[in-house]
Design a protein around this motif. Structure first.
Motif, mmCIF file in Angstrom:
data_model
loop_
_atom_site.group_PDB
_atom_site.id
_atom_site.type_symbol
_atom_site.label_atom_id
_atom_site.label_comp_id
_atom_site.label_asym_id
_atom_site.label_seq_id
_atom_site.Cartn_x
_atom_site.Cartn_y
_atom_site.Cartn_z
ATOM 1 N N SER A 195 24.572 60.568 67.506
ATOM 2 C CA SER A 195 25.242 59.696 68.277
ATOM 3 C C SER A 195 26.215 58.927 67.154
ATOM 4 C CB SER A 195 24.324 58.454 69.011
ATOM 5 O OG SER A 195 23.730 57.652 67.709
ATOM 6 N N VAL A 196 27.384 58.520 67.915
ATOM 7 C CA VAL A 196 28.442 57.898 67.244
ATOM 8 C C VAL A 196 28.011 56.593 66.467
ATOM 9 C CG1 VAL A 196 30.804 56.979 67.357
ATOM 10 C CG2 VAL A 196 30.159 58.930 68.769
ATOM 11 N N ARG A 197 28.605 56.292 65.324
ATOM 12 C CA ARG A 197 28.011 55.102 64.743
ATOM 13 C C ARG A 197 29.297 54.231 64.536
ATOM 14 N NH1 ARG A 197 26.065 56.930 58.901
ATOM 15 N NH2 ARG A 197 28.196 57.701 58.962
ATOM 16 N N PRO A 198 29.532 53.352 65.372
ATOM 17 C CA PRO A 198 30.865 52.722 65.513
ATOM 18 C C PRO A 198 31.071 51.840 64.421
ATOM 19 C CG PRO A 198 29.329 51.733 67.177
ATOM 20 C CD PRO A 198 28.764 52.926 66.760
ATOM 21 N N ASP A 199 32.221 51.671 63.627
ATOM 22 C CA ASP A 199 32.344 50.684 62.375
ATOM 23 C C ASP A 199 32.730 49.501 63.408
ATOM 24 O OD1 ASP A 199 34.368 51.505 59.471
ATOM 25 O OD2 ASP A 199 32.069 51.682 60.025
ATOM 26 N N ALA A 200 32.435 48.363 62.562
ATOM 27 C CA ALA A 200 32.551 46.982 62.954
ATOM 28 C C ALA A 200 33.894 46.806 63.488
ATOM 29 C CB ALA A 200 32.120 45.997 62.092
ATOM 30 N N TYR A 201 35.046 47.074 62.423
ATOM 31 C CA TYR A 201 36.270 46.773 63.029
ATOM 32 C C TYR A 201 36.878 47.665 64.234
ATOM 33 C CZ TYR A 201 37.859 51.171 60.906
ATOM 34 O OH TYR A 201 38.154 52.727 60.508
ATOM 35 N N GLN A 202 36.569 48.873 64.536
ATOM 36 C CA GLN A 202 37.000 49.357 65.742
ATOM 37 C C GLN A 202 36.296 48.733 66.952
ATOM 38 O OE1 GLN A 202 36.530 53.505 64.008
ATOM 39 N NE2 GLN A 202 38.544 53.975 65.096
ATOM 40 N N ILE B 167 30.822 50.426 73.327
ATOM 41 C CA ILE B 167 32.101 50.391 73.930
ATOM 42 C C ILE B 167 32.867 51.707 72.991
ATOM 43 C CG2 ILE B 167 32.856 48.728 72.214
ATOM 44 C CD1 ILE B 167 35.096 48.061 74.532
ATOM 45 N N PHE B 168 32.721 51.883 71.865
ATOM 46 C CA PHE B 168 33.508 52.772 71.251
ATOM 47 C C PHE B 168 32.879 54.009 71.449
ATOM 48 C CE2 PHE B 168 34.246 55.866 67.874
ATOM 49 C CZ PHE B 168 35.598 55.948 67.766
ATOM 50 N N ASP B 169 31.420 54.380 71.452
ATOM 51 C CA ASP B 169 30.922 55.608 72.006
ATOM 52 C C ASP B 169 31.354 56.019 73.173
ATOM 53 O OD1 ASP B 169 29.141 54.489 69.767
ATOM 54 O OD2 ASP B 169 27.571 56.002 70.315
ATOM 55 N N ALA B 170 31.118 55.126 74.221
ATOM 56 C CA ALA B 170 31.567 55.556 75.534
ATOM 57 C C ALA B 170 33.198 55.936 75.860
ATOM 58 C CB ALA B 170 31.204 54.184 76.621
ATOM 59 N N VAL B 171 33.866 55.163 75.162
ATOM 60 C CA VAL B 171 35.322 55.445 75.368
ATOM 61 C C VAL B 171 35.536 56.818 74.820
ATOM 62 C CG1 VAL B 171 37.730 54.986 74.487
ATOM 63 C CG2 VAL B 171 35.974 53.012 75.593
ATOM 64 N N ASN C 118 23.136 57.194 78.716
ATOM 65 C CA ASN C 118 23.102 56.648 77.505
ATOM 66 C C ASN C 118 22.826 55.177 77.537
ATOM 67 O OD1 ASN C 118 23.764 59.279 75.587
ATOM 68 N ND2 ASN C 118 25.101 58.954 77.328
ATOM 69 N N PRO C 119 21.668 54.254 78.028
ATOM 70 C CA PRO C 119 21.708 53.194 78.228
ATOM 71 C C PRO C 119 22.180 52.145 77.169
ATOM 72 C CG PRO C 119 19.783 54.330 78.976
ATOM 73 C CD PRO C 119 20.399 55.090 78.074
#
Length: 294
Positions: free
Chosen positions: A1-8, A91-95, A86-87
């Protein structure tokens, strides 16, 4: 899965909370769907945030191109489907994932009407003309290209310019491979022009001026970021008969590369860790004409 960075993640959330007109919540739900969306948002607030981001992209593109035909409600259903599967998504993963799926979303109708299972609520895609499909895909490509560059809230505005990008058939991007860009480390490329054809060995500077018929080795400057592997992309000038743009593992497709076409080209390197691009670098390569000295 995507691991979103805090800044993004923070930048995307801030863009929503700031109430940009281009991301207003569009009340286009048919009867019966509003409660479904509300229930989903109660389970994960990033549902509404992600939907607003992608709807903002749609509105900006529609404002720029009147023929942009993707429907707002279609987008919300795609976001809802992603969150349903993907419950705990973010926000980053979904976009990222929904925007990557745009070509498949407009290929054929997929979402059945809950009130009438014989009807598809996205049936309009079946009648889209080729130029309309091309515009939607090119606009999605442009959005994803900009998303790769986002580092803070200021960079978010680039997602809502309504741009489009018509890529050559040979060009690839990390998002084509499902690889998000969440830069965490610095990285630089060393471009070594080898001795030969009457030229001495040299290291290209940031501008990248070089003569024709040179051979160049591209390497990541040590110490390289800790990663699983490096991907490389070579993109020639649009005026070239071979624009290229392929992405290859460990080294450029040709190693060394040979300078053959005048114009402005570039090489990019991507450090991949656990399926995420955690560092990237770019080297310009500008081929001089016969009237320019090296």
């Amino acid at each position: 899965s995507v691991r979103p960075d805090a800044y993004q993640r923070t930048a995307l959330e801030a863009a929503v909370s700031n109430g940009r007109k281009s991301m207003g919540w569009i009340l286009s739900d048919p009867r019966g769907y509003t409660q479904t969306a509300s229930d989903m948002n109660a389970r994960n607030e990033d549902f509404r945030r992600a939907a607003k981001i992608i709807k903002g992209w749609r509105r900006a593109t529609k404002n720029r191109y009147a023929d942009f035909a993707m429907k707002s409600f279609h987008i919300e259903q795609a976001v809802y489907a992603h969150f349903s599967s993907n419950p705990s998504t973010t926000i980053f993963d979904a976009v990222f994932e929904v925007m990557r799926s745009i070509p498949s979303l407009i290929r054929k109708a997929q979402f059945r009407d809950r009130a009438n299972g014989r009807v598809f609520i996205d049936a309009y895609v079946e009648s889209l003309e080729t130029p309309q499909r091309d515009l939607i895909e090119e606009a999605a490509d442009y959005f994803l290209m900009q998303l790769e560059q986002v580092k803070d809230e200021k960079g978010i505005s680039s997602l809502f310019t309504g741009g489009r990008y018509r890529r050559p058939a040979t060009e690839e991007f990390l998002f084509d491979k499902g690889i998000p860009t969440l830069v965490q480390s610095e990285m630089r490329i060393v471009a070594k022009a080898l001795q030969g054809n009457g030229f001495p060995q040299k290291i290209l500077d940031a501008v990248g001026w070089i003569a024709k018929s040179r051979h160049i080795e591209f390497r990541v400057r040590e110490p390289a970021p800790e990663c699983d592997y490096i991907l490389w992309k070579v993109r020639n000038d649009n005026s070239s008969s071979q624009p290229r743009g392929e992405i290859t593992k460990h080294h450029t497709q040709n190693d060394p590369e040979r300078t053959a076409y005048f114009g402005r080209h570039y090489v990019e390197a991507y450090a991949i860790l656990a399926g995420v691009c955690i560092a990237r670098a770019r080297q310009e390569v500008v081929l001089q004409t016969q009237h320019q000295a090296e």
